[in-house]
Design a protein around this motif. Sequence first.
Motif, mmCIF file in Angstrom:
data_model
loop_
_atom_site.group_PDB
_atom_site.id
_atom_site.type_symbol
_atom_site.label_atom_id
_atom_site.label_comp_id
_atom_site.label_asym_id
_atom_site.label_seq_id
_atom_site.Cartn_x
_atom_site.Cartn_y
_atom_site.Cartn_z
ATOM 1 N N ASP A 38 7.338 5.354 8.415
ATOM 2 C CA ASP A 38 6.002 5.441 9.888
ATOM 3 C C ASP A 38 5.532 5.658 9.673
ATOM 4 N N GLN A 39 5.268 7.099 9.323
ATOM 5 C CA GLN A 39 3.862 8.268 9.219
ATOM 6 C C GLN A 39 2.877 8.156 8.314
ATOM 7 N N TRP A 40 3.553 7.459 6.801
ATOM 8 C CA TRP A 40 2.781 6.388 6.328
ATOM 9 C C TRP A 40 2.137 5.336 6.553
ATOM 10 N N LEU A 41 2.767 4.726 7.016
ATOM 11 C CA LEU A 41 2.413 3.421 7.841
ATOM 12 C C LEU A 41 0.834 4.212 8.897
ATOM 13 N N VAL A 42 0.574 4.802 10.080
ATOM 14 C CA VAL A 42 -0.589 5.754 10.279
ATOM 15 C C VAL A 42 -1.111 6.159 9.396
ATOM 16 N N LEU A 43 -0.445 7.100 8.731
ATOM 17 C CA LEU A 43 -1.984 7.376 7.700
ATOM 18 C C LEU A 43 -2.592 6.416 6.945
ATOM 19 N N LYS A 44 -2.167 5.107 5.779
ATOM 20 C CA LYS A 44 -2.519 4.705 5.492
ATOM 21 C C LYS A 44 -3.585 3.096 6.499
ATOM 22 N N ASN A 45 -3.500 2.908 7.573
ATOM 23 C CA ASN A 45 -3.947 2.395 8.419
ATOM 24 C C ASN A 45 -5.098 2.843 9.491
ATOM 25 N N LEU A 46 -4.851 4.082 9.513
ATOM 26 C CA LEU A 46 -6.390 5.560 9.401
ATOM 27 C C LEU A 46 -7.435 5.925 8.345
ATOM 28 N N ALA A 47 -6.001 5.626 6.838
ATOM 29 C CA ALA A 47 -7.319 4.925 5.437
ATOM 30 C C ALA A 47 -8.607 4.546 5.447
ATOM 31 N N GLU A 48 -7.939 3.321 5.810
ATOM 32 C CA GLU A 48 -8.483 1.827 5.642
ATOM 33 C C GLU A 48 -9.197 1.151 6.631
ATOM 34 N N ASN A 49 -9.462 2.495 8.307
ATOM 35 C CA ASN A 49 -10.354 2.170 8.874
ATOM 36 C C ASN A 49 -10.805 3.568 9.553
ATOM 37 N N GLU A 50 -12.304 3.794 9.920
ATOM 38 C CA GLU A 50 -12.873 5.322 9.760
ATOM 39 C C GLU A 50 -12.405 5.716 10.965
ATOM 40 N N LEU A 51 -12.721 4.949 12.428
ATOM 41 C CA LEU A 51 -12.052 6.001 13.716
ATOM 42 C C LEU A 51 -11.559 4.739 14.165
ATOM 43 N N VAL A 105 -3.124 10.567 1.084
ATOM 44 C CA VAL A 105 -2.852 9.408 1.071
ATOM 45 C C VAL A 105 -3.675 8.594 -0.960
ATOM 46 N N SER A 106 -4.182 9.215 -1.165
ATOM 47 C CA SER A 106 -4.038 8.893 -2.425
ATOM 48 C C SER A 106 -3.329 10.006 -3.767
ATOM 49 N N LEU A 107 -2.845 10.313 -3.086
ATOM 50 C CA LEU A 107 -1.890 10.961 -4.222
ATOM 51 C C LEU A 107 0.061 9.769 -3.832
ATOM 52 N N LEU A 108 -0.314 9.550 -2.848
ATOM 53 C CA LEU A 108 0.932 8.567 -2.437
ATOM 54 C C LEU A 108 0.772 7.071 -2.406
ATOM 55 N N LYS A 109 -0.579 6.410 -2.476
ATOM 56 C CA LYS A 109 -0.642 5.385 -2.677
ATOM 57 C C LYS A 109 0.037 4.775 -3.329
ATOM 58 N N PRO A 110 -0.373 5.374 -5.147
ATOM 59 C CA PRO A 110 0.407 5.085 -6.676
ATOM 60 C C PRO A 110 1.732 4.704 -5.943
ATOM 61 N N GLU A 111 2.588 5.822 -5.534
ATOM 62 C CA GLU A 111 3.436 5.456 -5.750
ATOM 63 C C GLU A 111 4.557 4.663 -4.908
ATOM 64 N N ARG A 116 7.180 -0.287 -3.492
ATOM 65 C CA ARG A 116 7.141 -1.839 -2.732
ATOM 66 C C ARG A 116 7.393 -2.398 -3.768
ATOM 67 N N GLU A 117 7.374 -2.728 -4.907
ATOM 68 C CA GLU A 117 7.433 -3.243 -6.242
ATOM 69 C C GLU A 117 8.933 -3.476 -6.581
ATOM 70 N N LYS A 118 9.919 -2.691 -6.006
ATOM 71 C CA LYS A 118 10.974 -2.950 -6.795
ATOM 72 C C LYS A 118 11.348 -4.075 -5.355
ATOM 73 N N ALA A 119 10.899 -3.999 -4.976
ATOM 74 C CA ALA A 119 11.903 -5.188 -3.720
ATOM 75 C C ALA A 119 11.132 -6.633 -3.720
ATOM 76 N N TRP A 120 10.119 -6.583 -4.972
ATOM 77 C CA TRP A 120 9.343 -7.741 -4.815
ATOM 78 C C TRP A 120 10.090 -8.212 -6.657
ATOM 79 N N GLU A 121 11.031 -7.752 -7.569
ATOM 80 C CA GLU A 121 11.410 -7.936 -8.542
ATOM 81 C C GLU A 121 11.660 -9.326 -8.776
#
Length: 143
Positions: A38-51, A105-111, A116-121
């Motif tokens: 849940d914290q990641w979702l907040v970080l990701k959305n803040l990274a994708e939107n300015e303020l 965010v930049s460190l975690l994005k590729p991880e 996520r790719e595991k779910a789509w195998e």
Amino acid sequence: MTQEQFSKYSFLLDRTARKVKQYAQQKFNQMDYDVTVDQWLVLKNLAENELLSQTELAQLVFKDHPTLTRIIDILSKKGFVERIPHPQDRRSFQLHLTPQGLKKVSLLKPEIAQIREKAWENLDEKDFEEFKRILNTIYSNLE
């Protein structure tokens, strides 16, 4: 569709959504990411939107205000998120990532992409298109 069939499909949808989140959280814990899903979702959305206002962010991450406030408080204490007074409304704040939050965010994005790719195998392009169509139909039905 009968009520029984509807119940079975609803159960499958709920079960799968919970499993995806549980799997992701398990990986977050194993890898010691220092954030929850849940914290990641907040970080990701803040990274994708300015303020963003808290109301805007709540809509993006599908969280109620008390839950989102707790998440933001935790991320603020970790130094990832900052509240800035809103220029037109002294009663509200805008949220943005700190430099430390941007780095996280930049460190975690590729991880997280790998998680996520595991779910789509074992799914092909046709599967994805059908899945997208079905989910969009369900979403539209509820608007």
